[in-house]
Design a protein around this motif. Structure first.
Motif, PDB file in Angstrom:
ATOM      1  N   THR A  67       2.478 -10.618  -7.951  1.00  0.00           N
ATOM      2  CA  THR A  67       2.417 -12.054  -8.208  1.00  0.00           C
ATOM      3  C   THR A  67       1.455 -12.683  -7.218  1.00  0.00           C
ATOM      4  OG1 THR A  67       4.150 -12.768  -6.671  1.00  0.00           O
ATOM      5  CG2 THR A  67       4.870 -11.947  -8.825  1.00  0.00           C
ATOM      6  N   GLY A  68       1.183 -13.974  -7.410  1.00  0.00           N
ATOM      7  CA  GLY A  68       0.312 -14.665  -6.462  1.00  0.00           C
ATOM      8  C   GLY A  68       0.907 -14.780  -5.079  1.00  0.00           C
ATOM      9  N   ASP A  69       2.221 -14.619  -4.961  1.00  0.00           N
ATOM     10  CA  ASP A  69       2.900 -14.712  -3.673  1.00  0.00           C
ATOM     11  C   ASP A  69       3.294 -13.344  -3.124  1.00  0.00           C
ATOM     12  OD1 ASP A  69       2.808 -17.509  -3.634  1.00  0.00           O
ATOM     13  OD2 ASP A  69       4.557 -17.621  -4.948  1.00  0.00           O
ATOM     14  N   GLY A  70       2.755 -12.281  -3.680  1.00  0.00           N
ATOM     15  CA  GLY A  70       3.095 -10.937  -3.222  1.00  0.00           C
ATOM     16  C   GLY A  70       3.794 -10.155  -4.324  1.00  0.00           C
ATOM     17  N   VAL A  71       4.251  -8.961  -3.986  1.00  0.00           N
ATOM     18  CA  VAL A  71       4.916  -8.106  -4.950  1.00  0.00           C
ATOM     19  C   VAL A  71       6.386  -8.490  -5.041  1.00  0.00           C
ATOM     20  CG1 VAL A  71       5.550  -5.735  -5.533  1.00  0.00           C
ATOM     21  CG2 VAL A  71       3.325  -6.207  -4.489  1.00  0.00           C
ATOM     22  N   ARG A  72       6.856  -8.742  -6.279  1.00  0.00           N
ATOM     23  CA  ARG A  72       8.253  -9.084  -6.494  1.00  0.00           C
ATOM     24  C   ARG A  72       9.027  -7.818  -6.863  1.00  0.00           C
ATOM     25  NH1 ARG A  72       8.545 -12.435 -11.322  1.00  0.00           N
ATOM     26  NH2 ARG A  72       8.702 -10.426 -12.380  1.00  0.00           N
ATOM     27  N   LEU A  73      10.147  -7.586  -6.177  1.00  0.00           N
ATOM     28  CA  LEU A  73      11.026  -6.460  -6.466  1.00  0.00           C
ATOM     29  C   LEU A  73      12.302  -7.002  -7.103  1.00  0.00           C
ATOM     30  CD1 LEU A  73       9.355  -5.776  -3.718  1.00  0.00           C
ATOM     31  CD2 LEU A  73      10.872  -3.814  -3.617  1.00  0.00           C
ATOM     32  N   ARG A  74      12.655  -6.491  -8.247  1.00  0.00           N
ATOM     33  CA  ARG A  74      13.852  -6.950  -8.936  1.00  0.00           C
ATOM     34  C   ARG A  74      14.743  -5.745  -9.250  1.00  0.00           C
ATOM     35  NH1 ARG A  74      12.656 -10.971 -13.495  1.00  0.00           N
ATOM     36  NH2 ARG A  74      12.822 -12.468 -11.796  1.00  0.00           N
ATOM     37  N   TYR A  75      15.934  -5.729  -8.643  1.00  0.00           N
ATOM     38  CA  TYR A  75      16.915  -4.677  -8.883  1.00  0.00           C
ATOM     39  C   TYR A  75      17.919  -5.186  -9.909  1.00  0.00           C
ATOM     40  CZ  TYR A  75      15.185  -2.661  -4.493  1.00  0.00           C
ATOM     41  OH  TYR A  75      14.401  -2.137  -3.503  1.00  0.00           O
ATOM     42  N   SER A  76      18.114  -4.425 -10.969  1.00  0.00           N
ATOM     43  CA  SER A  76      19.073  -4.828 -11.996  1.00  0.00           C
ATOM     44  C   SER A  76      19.969  -3.636 -12.339  1.00  0.00           C
ATOM     45  CB  SER A  76      18.341  -5.314 -13.252  1.00  0.00           C
ATOM     46  OG  SER A  76      17.522  -4.287 -13.789  1.00  0.00           O
ATOM     47  N   GLY A  77      21.102  -3.958 -12.965  1.00  0.00           N
ATOM     48  CA  GLY A  77      22.024  -2.889 -13.351  1.00  0.00           C
ATOM     49  C   GLY A  77      22.545  -2.088 -12.179  1.00  0.00           C
ATOM     50  N   LEU A  78      22.631  -2.724 -11.014  1.00  0.00           N
ATOM     51  CA  LEU A  78      23.117  -2.005  -9.832  1.00  0.00           C
ATOM     52  C   LEU A  78      24.592  -1.644  -9.990  1.00  0.00           C
ATOM     53  CD1 LEU A  78      21.462  -4.081  -6.946  1.00  0.00           C
ATOM     54  CD2 LEU A  78      20.867  -1.756  -7.652  1.00  0.00           C
ATOM     55  N   THR A  99      -7.797   0.035   8.023  1.00  0.00           N
ATOM     56  CA  THR A  99      -6.553  -0.687   8.310  1.00  0.00           C
ATOM     57  C   THR A  99      -6.395  -1.879   7.386  1.00  0.00           C
ATOM     58  OG1 THR A  99      -6.665  -0.031  10.633  1.00  0.00           O
ATOM     59  CG2 THR A  99      -5.245  -1.892  10.085  1.00  0.00           C
ATOM     60  N   TRP A 100      -5.246  -1.928   6.725  1.00  0.00           N
ATOM     61  CA  TRP A 100      -4.887  -3.061   5.870  1.00  0.00           C
ATOM     62  C   TRP A 100      -3.900  -3.942   6.623  1.00  0.00           C
ATOM     63  CZ3 TRP A 100      -6.156  -5.536   1.515  1.00  0.00           C
ATOM     64  CH2 TRP A 100      -5.216  -6.373   0.926  1.00  0.00           C
ATOM     65  N   ILE A 101      -4.171  -5.252   6.678  1.00  0.00           N
ATOM     66  CA  ILE A 101      -3.284  -6.208   7.343  1.00  0.00           C
ATOM     67  C   ILE A 101      -2.663  -7.091   6.273  1.00  0.00           C
ATOM     68  CG2 ILE A 101      -3.118  -8.051   9.043  1.00  0.00           C
ATOM     69  CD1 ILE A 101      -5.571  -6.909  10.420  1.00  0.00           C
ATOM     70  N   ASP A 102      -1.339  -7.041   6.126  1.00  0.00           N
ATOM     71  CA  ASP A 102      -0.686  -7.766   5.052  1.00  0.00           C
ATOM     72  C   ASP A 102      -0.433  -9.222   5.439  1.00  0.00           C
ATOM     73  OD1 ASP A 102       1.530  -7.834   6.694  1.00  0.00           O
ATOM     74  OD2 ASP A 102       2.720  -6.429   5.509  1.00  0.00           O
ATOM     75  N   ARG A 103       0.243  -9.953   4.551  1.00  0.00           N
ATOM     76  CA  ARG A 103       0.459 -11.384   4.758  1.00  0.00           C
ATOM     77  C   ARG A 103       1.301 -11.668   5.991  1.00  0.00           C
ATOM     78  NH1 ARG A 103       2.159 -14.466   0.911  1.00  0.00           N
ATOM     79  NH2 ARG A 103       1.470 -13.238  -0.852  1.00  0.00           N
ATOM     80  N   ARG A 104       2.112 -10.695   6.441  1.00  0.00           N
ATOM     81  CA  ARG A 104       2.943 -10.892   7.624  1.00  0.00           C
ATOM     82  C   ARG A 104       2.265 -10.414   8.901  1.00  0.00           C
ATOM     83  NH1 ARG A 104       7.397  -7.522   7.303  1.00  0.00           N
ATOM     84  NH2 ARG A 104       8.424  -8.792   8.884  1.00  0.00           N
ATOM     85  N   GLY A 105       1.011  -9.969   8.786  1.00  0.00           N
ATOM     86  CA  GLY A 105       0.288  -9.502   9.952  1.00  0.00           C
ATOM     87  C   GLY A 105       0.568  -8.068  10.335  1.00  0.00           C
ATOM     88  N   ILE A 106       1.288  -7.314   9.491  1.00  0.00           N
ATOM     89  CA  ILE A 106       1.561  -5.906   9.764  1.00  0.00           C
ATOM     90  C   ILE A 106       0.328  -5.092   9.397  1.00  0.00           C
ATOM     91  CG2 ILE A 106       2.970  -3.912   9.133  1.00  0.00           C
ATOM     92  CD1 ILE A 106       5.284  -5.785   8.672  1.00  0.00           C
ATOM     93  N   ALA A 107      -0.181  -4.302  10.336  1.00  0.00           N
ATOM     94  CA  ALA A 107      -1.395  -3.511  10.139  1.00  0.00           C
ATOM     95  C   ALA A 107      -1.022  -2.047   9.908  1.00  0.00           C
ATOM     96  CB  ALA A 107      -2.313  -3.643  11.352  1.00  0.00           C
ATOM     97  N   LEU A 108      -1.522  -1.466   8.835  1.00  0.00           N
ATOM     98  CA  LEU A 108      -1.268  -0.074   8.494  1.00  0.00           C
ATOM     99  C   LEU A 108      -2.599   0.634   8.306  1.00  0.00           C
ATOM    100  CD1 LEU A 108       1.600  -0.490   5.868  1.00  0.00           C
ATOM    101  CD2 LEU A 108       1.836   0.133   8.282  1.00  0.00           C
ATOM    102  N   ALA A 109      -2.762   1.776   8.983  1.00  0.00           N
ATOM    103  CA  ALA A 109      -4.012   2.526   8.926  1.00  0.00           C
ATOM    104  C   ALA A 109      -3.918   3.650   7.897  1.00  0.00           C
ATOM    105  CB  ALA A 109      -4.343   3.102  10.299  1.00  0.00           C
ATOM    106  N   TYR A 110      -5.067   3.950   7.264  1.00  0.00           N
ATOM    107  CA  TYR A 110      -5.147   5.001   6.255  1.00  0.00           C
ATOM    108  C   TYR A 110      -6.397   5.839   6.483  1.00  0.00           C
ATOM    109  CZ  TYR A 110      -1.676   2.212   3.744  1.00  0.00           C
ATOM    110  OH  TYR A 110      -0.552   1.507   3.404  1.00  0.00           O
ATOM    111  N   ASP A 111      -6.291   7.131   6.184  1.00  0.00           N
ATOM    112  CA  ASP A 111      -7.434   8.031   6.113  1.00  0.00           C
ATOM    113  C   ASP A 111      -7.542   8.527   4.683  1.00  0.00           C
ATOM    114  OD1 ASP A 111      -7.741   7.734   8.819  1.00  0.00           O
ATOM    115  OD2 ASP A 111      -6.913   9.696   9.352  1.00  0.00           O
TER     116      ASP A 111
END
Length: 475
Positions: free
Chosen positions: A354-365, A170-182
């Motif tokens: 980034t140091g603050d998490g993954v940055r998503l940038r949408y361009s040319g929408l 289980t990975w727990i992210d910065r927001r406390g959301i827990a996701l399990a993996y096999d």
């Protein structure tokens, strides 16, 4: 008088009986020798392996020596039959948010152990919990996992761990959301996977990653040392569609590596994809496109931290949740509730760690439907939104500028301060159309006099000039 069976007479002769006795003695001697060797090996391993309490203490001390983080081990035991195994239970790091492990079983190679060589045939991990904040404490220490134990004359095999199987990791992210993996990973040299399968258990449709190595070669044609080229076939099942392609790792045997991949999303349902990871999508529809991936680093940790992806996508048809763009434009942002059905939505998505998490940038929408067309750009970082959109309505309103803000959970769409001022001035000069023209001019002026995000980031990434060292003071 009965005729003896063929060969029976030879056995009944003194010479035949001596041959059989000799064979029996040889078999008995061989069996005894094998038993002695087996017992000697068991005794030798027993001498190497301490009792359960001492084993737990040694494992905890070795972990802290390697990684600089204290750990507690609730229990440990080992066995030699039916196969050699070492088991640790209730393991936890001593951190504010501990990394915990319910059970770890390691199955060493019998032959390698007799030669004091570490070679684990299989490792099973159950109930591993990894809080993101605690994992960051191990950054830069990844190489310690490949070190041999201190003292004792032990060495590492070329492939120290052949296979790892994990359940409920289980990975727990910065927001406390827990996701399990096999998953299951078969390793080659230098901890690179030969084959791997990782999935989100209990998710429908399946969310699964599959890797299969196709090629591994070293080239020394330039005379500067071996250069590795390793290639994998990548298969991703997600959102009822696929995201398949190929990945390549290149670089010197010892040095910085470069990872590249080309993947093709096909028929991936955005809501199902995002929902498989505990999120909600602001756009509904199925996506097709092309993705490229790049990363550089000396190890897995550096590769992950430098990961950059770029996806050209098309969603056809698409539905924008939370906002009715036509209503927003007609009411100058006063009313925006609803949704927008689009014939097509296209654009480019760049992601970067980034140091603050993954940055998503949408361009040319670009979006189009029967009643409107729209274009713009959007950035998402830490689930916070920023961007601007220009909307054209079929009934004559052209290029109304809107600003996007808020969060993914509570997005906001409005006119910016500059656009509102421009709209007011334009409406005073030319009622109706003047408001739209003024809003566009006001927004453009605001952008010109505002620092550009990309330029600012480039400056931050550039090394700052250091002042020359101070010379000796003059007397």
């Amino acid at each position: 008088m009965a005729t003896p069976a063929p060969g029976t007479a030879a056995v009944r002769t003194p010479a035949g009986r001596r041959v059989l006795r000799g064979l029996a003695v040889a078999v008995a001697v061989a069996a005894a020798a094998l038993a002695v060797l087996l017992l000697a090996g068991i005794a030798l391993l027993a001498a190497w392996l301490p009792d359960d309490e001492a084993l737990a203490r040694r494992a905890a001390a070795e972990f802290e020596r390697r990684f600089g983080v204290a750990v507690s081990v609730g229990g440990a035991h080992w066995a030699l039959r039916p196969a050699p195994v070492i088991v640790f239970e209730q393991v936890a790091t001593r951190q504010p948010q501990p990394i915990t492990l319910r059970r770890l079983a390691a199955y060493p190679s019998w032959r390698a152990a007799l030669s004091r060589r570490i070679e684990l045939v299989r490792v099973e991990a159950e109930g591993l919990v990894l809080p993101r904040a605690s994992v960051r404490a191990f950054r830069g220490r990844e190489a310690a996992a490949g070190e041999a134990p201190a003292g004792g004359g032990w060495t590492l095999a070329p492939v120290p761990v052949q296979r790892v199987v994990f359940r409920g990791a289980t990975w727990i992210d910065r927001r406390g959301i827990a996701l399990a993996y096999d998953g299951e990973v078969e390793f080659g040299t230098q901890w690179r996977p030969r084959r791997a399968v990782v999935e989100r258990p209990g998710v429908t449709p399946p969310a699964r990653l599959r890797l299969a190595r196709q090629e591994e070669r070293y080239d020394d044609s330039d005379g500067r040392g071996d250069v590795l080229t390793e290639r994998w076939r990548v298969g991703i099942d997600a959102g009822g569609g696929t995201w398949n392609g190929e990945a390549t790792l290149t670089g010197p045997r010892q040095g910085r590596l470069r990872l590249q991949a080309a993947l093709s999303p096909r028929g991936v349902d955005l809501e199902a994809l995002v929902g498989a990871f505990g999120r909600h999508s602001a756009v509904l529809g199925r996506v097709d496109g092309e993705t490229t991936l790049e990363a550089e680093g000396r190890g897995v940790g550096e590769l992950v931290r430098s990961l950059h992806t770029r996806t050209r996508f098309t969603v056809r048809p698409a539905t924008l949740r939370h906002f009715d763009l036509a209503r927003t434009v007609r009411t100058a942002g006063r009313q925006r509730e609803g949704q927008t059905v689009l014939d097509e939505l296209t654009g480019v998505l760049d992601t970067r760690a980034t140091g603050d998490g993954v940055r998503l940038r949408y361009s040319g929408l670009k979006a189009r439907s029967g009643v409107l067309g729209a274009s713009g750009r959007v950035q998402v970082l830490n689930r916070r939104l920023s961007g601007d959109i220009a909307v054209d309505l079929v009934d004559g309103v052209v290029g109304m500028p809107l600003r996007l803000g808020g969060t993914l959970d509570a997005p906001q769409l409005s006119l910016s301060g500059g656009a509102l001022a421009g709209a007011a001035a334009g409406n005073a000069v030319l009622p109706g159309a003047g408001a739209v023209i003024g809003a566009r001019i006001g927004q453009q002026l605001e952008q010109w006099f505002d620092d550009d995000d990309e330029e600012r980031e480039k400056e931050e990434r550039q090394p700052k000039e250091q002042a020359p060292p101070a010379g000796p003071a003059r007397r």
